[in-house]
Design a protein around this motif. Sequence first.
Motif, mmCIF file in Angstrom:
data_model
loop_
_atom_site.group_PDB
_atom_site.id
_atom_site.type_symbol
_atom_site.label_atom_id
_atom_site.label_comp_id
_atom_site.label_asym_id
_atom_site.label_seq_id
_atom_site.Cartn_x
_atom_site.Cartn_y
_atom_site.Cartn_z
ATOM 1 N N LEU A 1 -7.481 2.275 -2.853
ATOM 2 C CA LEU A 1 -6.604 2.957 -1.888
ATOM 3 C C LEU A 1 -5.910 4.159 -2.522
ATOM 4 O O LEU A 1 -5.925 5.255 -1.959
ATOM 5 N N VAL A 2 -5.312 3.947 -3.694
ATOM 6 C CA VAL A 2 -4.530 5.033 -4.293
ATOM 7 C C VAL A 2 -5.426 6.125 -4.891
ATOM 8 O O VAL A 2 -4.962 7.234 -5.130
ATOM 9 N N LEU B 1 -6.182 -2.027 -4.095
ATOM 10 C CA LEU B 1 -5.096 -1.049 -4.253
ATOM 11 C C LEU B 1 -5.573 0.132 -5.113
ATOM 12 O O LEU B 1 -5.246 1.288 -4.836
ATOM 13 N N VAL C 1 2.251 6.616 -7.071
ATOM 14 C CA VAL C 1 1.165 7.417 -7.663
ATOM 15 C C VAL C 1 1.421 8.904 -7.436
ATOM 16 O O VAL C 1 1.282 9.726 -8.364
ATOM 17 N N ILE C 2 1.866 9.274 -6.238
ATOM 18 C CA ILE C 2 2.160 10.687 -5.956
ATOM 19 C C ILE C 2 3.348 11.143 -6.811
ATOM 20 O O ILE C 2 3.329 12.224 -7.402
ATOM 21 N N ALA D 1 2.680 1.755 -3.383
ATOM 22 C CA ALA D 1 1.751 2.182 -4.442
ATOM 23 C C ALA D 1 1.421 3.663 -4.293
ATOM 24 O O ALA D 1 1.413 4.409 -5.296
ATOM 25 N N ILE D 2 1.184 4.101 -3.069
ATOM 26 C CA ILE D 2 0.850 5.520 -2.844
ATOM 27 C C ILE D 2 2.044 6.395 -3.251
ATOM 28 O O ILE D 2 1.877 7.410 -3.952
ATOM 29 N N GLU D 3 3.246 5.979 -2.850
ATOM 30 C CA GLU D 3 4.463 6.753 -3.201
ATOM 31 C C GLU D 3 4.595 6.902 -4.719
ATOM 32 O O GLU D 3 4.904 7.976 -5.225
ATOM 33 N N TYR E 1 -5.164 9.475 -3.536
ATOM 34 C CA TYR E 1 -3.893 10.215 -3.659
ATOM 35 C C TYR E 1 -3.627 10.687 -5.088
ATOM 36 O O TYR E 1 -2.563 11.208 -5.376
ATOM 37 N N THR E 2 -4.589 10.474 -5.987
ATOM 38 C CA THR E 2 -4.335 10.825 -7.392
ATOM 39 C C THR E 2 -4.473 12.335 -7.610
ATOM 40 O O THR E 2 -5.256 13.013 -6.943
ATOM 41 N N GLY F 1 0.833 -1.203 0.000
ATOM 42 C CA GLY F 1 0.000 0.000 0.000
ATOM 43 C C GLY F 1 0.867 1.252 0.000
ATOM 44 O O GLY F 1 0.636 2.196 -0.779
ATOM 45 N N HIS F 2 1.893 1.227 0.829
ATOM 46 C CA HIS F 2 2.784 2.373 0.962
ATOM 47 C C HIS F 2 3.515 2.642 -0.364
ATOM 48 O O HIS F 2 3.555 3.782 -0.839
#
Length: 469
Positions: free
Chosen positions: A149-150, A146, A123-124, A119-121, A153-154, A116-117
């Motif tokens: 989740l992301v 996922l 995407v940002i 993927a967020i990194e 953050y998009t 999760g972490h």
Amino acid sequence: MTLNELDPNVAAAARPMRVCVVGAGYVGLTAAACLAELGHTVRCVETDPAKLATLSAGGMPIHEPGLSELVANHRGSGRLTFTSDVVEAMEDTAVALLCVATPPRLDGEPDLRQLGHAAIEVVIAANSDVVLVVKSTVPPGSCEALELLVGGYTADGQRVSVVSNPEFLRESEAVWDFFNPDRVVIGAGRADVGELIAQLYPARWPLLVCDRRSAELIKYASNTFLAMKISFANEVAALAEALGAEAGNVLAGVGLDGRIGGAFLTPGPGFGGSCLPKDLSGFIAVADSVNQPAFLARATQRVNDGAREALVNKLEATLGCLSGRQIGVLGLAFKPGTNDVRHSPAVGLAEALVARGATVRAHDPVASVSGTLFEQVVDPYDAASGADALVVATAWPVYRRLAPKRLREVMGGTIVLDAADALDAHTFAAVGFDVYGVGRGLPTLFAPVLWRPLEWMVDTGAVDTLVTQ
Ligand SMILES: NC(=O)c1ccc[n+]([C@@H]2O[C@H](COP(=O)([O-])OP(=O)(O)OC[C@H]3O[C@@H](n4cnc5c(N)ncnc54)[C@H](O)[C@@H]3O)[C@@H](O)[C@H]2O)c1
């Protein structure tokens, strides 16, 4: 395998791309180097400063045949770079392969926080359309989860697609497996995204395109089946020993059946490593989460849990007691050809012997373990020196080349427990060793073995007459 052995016709991707690989572990580093070999330009992100420093200095953080050559070649070709900066890694890149660990939690359920972490990194950092390719082993539903989740953050207008592309490589043969896959599985929510990711690989490789949950379950089910074969082999070996049959012959005969196959039909100290135990407990957790019984998976786990204890008990039976005894253990890696000791049955065995009061001196040609209650030595003969018994826990080829006569001279006792089936038992027996193994060794009482078949052949009561004649 050397690079020259690669067939040039298959060693080219359908479409060279710029890709980011997140995680330089066994899967990520192998994928990064092999994708560079296929013609892609790969930036590999790694957050562990020690690993990154080793890679940046031209070293290798893991032992994997053929990998250091590939990494060196493509650092040279400029198609493979390493960084800790995900923003730098995602520059001009719309594809990121997530190869981070998905370890088991204490309760056996999968811990997906690294995924999760990461993927967020990504995407940002991407800040534009991106395809996340999940190579990590995850429970079905994870790719779709996922995406949800992301979504939080998009950036405005940014589109994120998550694809499942499970990895099937074996440690110690990772490079070979990458270039010789039985299948490439791609699970995608959209056909165009699936087609794009398929182009990472040569067109001639066997490809299975399906939905994401199926792709995720293919990986879990494959590893559960492999674990089941090992537990089945251990169960058959125990039965063979109790019946006075030859476990090696029995399992070879079973494996020769084309419908069954001999791979993974090997008895021993049980399965270990970072994948089979974790994916088996993940399979069970997933089955529980949807109220489906996982009878075979649970039984597989139970048999495996008993494998180590059976070996310790066997050693205790042959030595009389373990307390105060000195035992040499050969092998610490979870299998030969790797320095990986995660969930290694060999380490578990050494620890179990210490827990029963034995003193253990262990050797492995490449692996080491920190913080253990047993000593680790660099020479196998040192591990055997003065030992009441010698246990072979990992089937490293180097152990087959040990001189039985010399071992006999340095050891105090004569017991050899070849749990990994690594030695030639006859040459050891010839110099006076008592050799035991899994499915082989302890004396069998033949009368009870024959008694029941006799009873099953004749009318009740007739057996007494037969045996008193
Ligand atoms: N090891 C195998 O033989 C194998 C085979 C098939 C599938 N898998 C699966 O592949 C996944 C990875 O396994 P592995 O053995 O390579 O794990 P590993 O622990 O060896 O490597 C994971 C790497 O990811 C790095 N990492 C974690 N978070 C990061 C982040 N946010 N950014 C950059 N780097 C990050 C870690 O520092 C580590 O080096 C797991 O899900 C595993 O089940 C493993």
